[in-house]
Design an enzyme around this catalytic site. Structure first.
Site: not given
Ligand code: B12
Ligand code: SF4
Length: 371
Positions: A133, A244
């Site tokens: 993480d 979600c």
């Molecule tokens: C920052 C972070 C957050 C932030 C931002 C979340 C996010 N989606 O980025 C916040 C605080 C919102 C968050 C929330 C949560 N998180 Co968090 N978070 C992280 C962290 C530290 C970094 C993620 C990151 O790099 N984000 C940056 C952006 C660029 O990445 P991304 O949105 O994932 O984008 C990717 C995809 O969407 C995809 N993508 C983008 N565009 C497109 C288009 C197409 C067509 C396709 C196919 C793909 C695609 O490619 C992108 C790059 O990988 C990781 C740990 C880690 N070091 O990886 C944990 C991590 C992702 N989190 C985790 C968890 C459990 C959660 C929560 C469920 C916690 C909770 N219950 O509140 C929520 C889920 C919310 C959600 N819907 O994502 C877990 C997820 C486990 C899993 N099974 O995936 C991780 C991996 C931690 C862990 N070690 O387990 N998190």
């Molecule tokens: S349902 Fe929306 S507000 Fe809740 S964890 Fe997922 S993205 Fe975040």
């Protein structure tokens, strides 16, 4: 040698409680780097400046360790026994997201990964580095490339075996393990349930999350005042959000977690808002010691509780809310004012007469000026 050794690593990781184990190299990482750049360009990281600051390193695992050749990916199931979507209906209790109702997973998983690291070092010349993480490394893309599952439209990894409830842990190695063949399939199909259920509309399109709108970000990472438009949508979620994940149809294959170190702490499940808002700072620290909630700090904890109180419709919480109008943190005072307005307009007017002139903080005055 490598395949046999992978079997041994897998056996060992299972004995430590990991349910899933896969391996990948980083050859196809560029699409993820591009998505990360787009995320940064759009400023979706909000107050999580650490994502932007280290984004160049985050773009590829090789940037964190030049000699890295493979990633070992570990998955730990944390599936709940209860349905989060039902729990958010208990408006006068505080909803803490499933991952945080237990010991901090960072510590639990890191200890396990370090044991595996030692196992590898003791049985080979392979060098390793362990991540869960917090390091600037993208864990979900590594898990997808390894074929542990696919990145779903909610942006998290979905596994056929465990649905959306998997913690991820990564070990980088300087050894080039044979990559297991990737089944390229994304199994979301036409389903958009996760994007549609989101209370704050945080998905700008499938797979793309504006983290600034996500309740998980707002209640955990966002340090300052939470915008008015999001407060009613937060409901009783006082730490994180699972909507979600919970709605994903692949959860029908999910199993309840089994690792005793990650057992649910019953004291963190749907506690009455009345008892939470009356915790003093020391009791807050004690109650949440060793859990992710502790890192929030007392003031932000109260900010979140007061938002939930404002959404509860429970008039028996008026006195507890009034007691926070004199709190020394402007973050807390501001949310106490907002919550009071939601619960009782008459009492709000009475308290305003007593306090508005004395209030120096412009953000708190803004809240009083609602009426
Ligand atoms: C920052 C972070 C957050 C932030 C931002 C979340 C996010 N989606 O980025 C916040 C605080 C919102 C968050 C929330 C949560 N998180 Co968090 N978070 C992280 C962290 C530290 C970094 C993620 C990151 O790099 N984000 C940056 C952006 C660029 O990445 P991304 O949105 O994932 O984008 C990717 C995809 O969407 C995809 N993508 C983008 N565009 C497109 C288009 C197409 C067509 C396709 C196919 C793909 C695609 O490619 C992108 C790059 O990988 C990781 C740990 C880690 N070091 O990886 C944990 C991590 C992702 N989190 C985790 C968890 C459990 C959660 C929560 C469920 C916690 C909770 N219950 O509140 C929520 C889920 C919310 C959600 N819907 O994502 C877990 C997820 C486990 C899993 N099974 O995936 C991780 C991996 C931690 C862990 N070690 O387990 N998190
Ligand atoms: S349902 Fe929306 S507000 Fe809740 S964890 Fe997922 S993205 Fe975040």
């Amino acid at each position: 040698m490598s395949d046999i050794f992978l079997n041994e690593i897998e056996e060992y990781s299972k004995s430590l409680g990991f349910q899933d184990f896969k391996v990948t190299n980083f050859k196809d990482f560029s699409i993820y780097s591009n998505n990360l750049r787009e995320f940064i360009k759009n400023k979706f990281y909000g107050e999580m400046g650490w994502i932007k600051e280290k984004s160049l390193i985050r773009e590829n695992p090789k940037n964190i360790w030049l000699d890295a050749k493979s990633a070992l990916v570990f998955g730990l199931n944390y599936g709940p026994a209860t349905n989060p979507l039902l729990e958010i209906k208990n408006r006068n209790t505080g909803y803490i997201s499933i991952y945080a109702r237990r010991k901090d997973y960072h510590k639990v998983i890191k200890t396990k990964l370090k044991s595996i690291g030692r196992f590898i070092s003791n049985n080979s010349d392979i060098k390793v580095k362990v991540f869960v993480d917090t390091a600037p490394i993208m864990e979900k893309p590594l898990a997808e490339l390894s074929n542990m599952g696919w990145i779903g439209k909610h942006t998290n990894l979905v596994s056929k075996k465990y649905g959306s409830w998997l913690f991820l842990g990564i070990i980088l190695t300087n050894y080039s393990f044979k990559k297991i063949k990737k089944d390229k399939k994304n199994n979301c199909g036409s389903c958009k349930a996760c994007n549609e259920v989101c209370p704050t509309n945080a998905f700008i399109s499938p797979y793309k999350l504006d983290a600034r709108k996500c309740i998980s970000y707002l209640t955990i990472e966002h340090k300052s005042h939470i915008k008015k438009k999001y407060r009613p949508l937060i409901g009783n979620r006082i730490f994180g959000c699972d909507d979600c994940l919970a709605v994903c149809p692949w959860n029908k294959f999910a199993r309840t977690h089994s690792d005793i170190k990650l057992d649910i702490n019953k004291n963190l499940v749907l506690q009455p808002l009345k008892s939470l808002v009356n915790l003093d700072e020391e009791s807050f620290r004690k109650k949440f010691s060793g859990t992710p909630v502790r890192r929030l700090g007392y003031d932000r904890f109260l900010r979140n509780i007061l938002i939930a109180i404002g959404n509860s419709g429970d008039k028996s919480l008026v006195e507890s809310t009034v007691s926070k109008l004199e709190h020394n943190s402007n973050l807390v005072r501001a949310m106490a004012v907002w919550a009071l307005f939601q619960l009782s307009i008459n009492r709000f007017k009475e308290e305003k007469k007593l306090r508005f002139e004395r209030e120096k903080d412009s953000r708190v005055r803004e809240e009083w000026n609602i009426r």
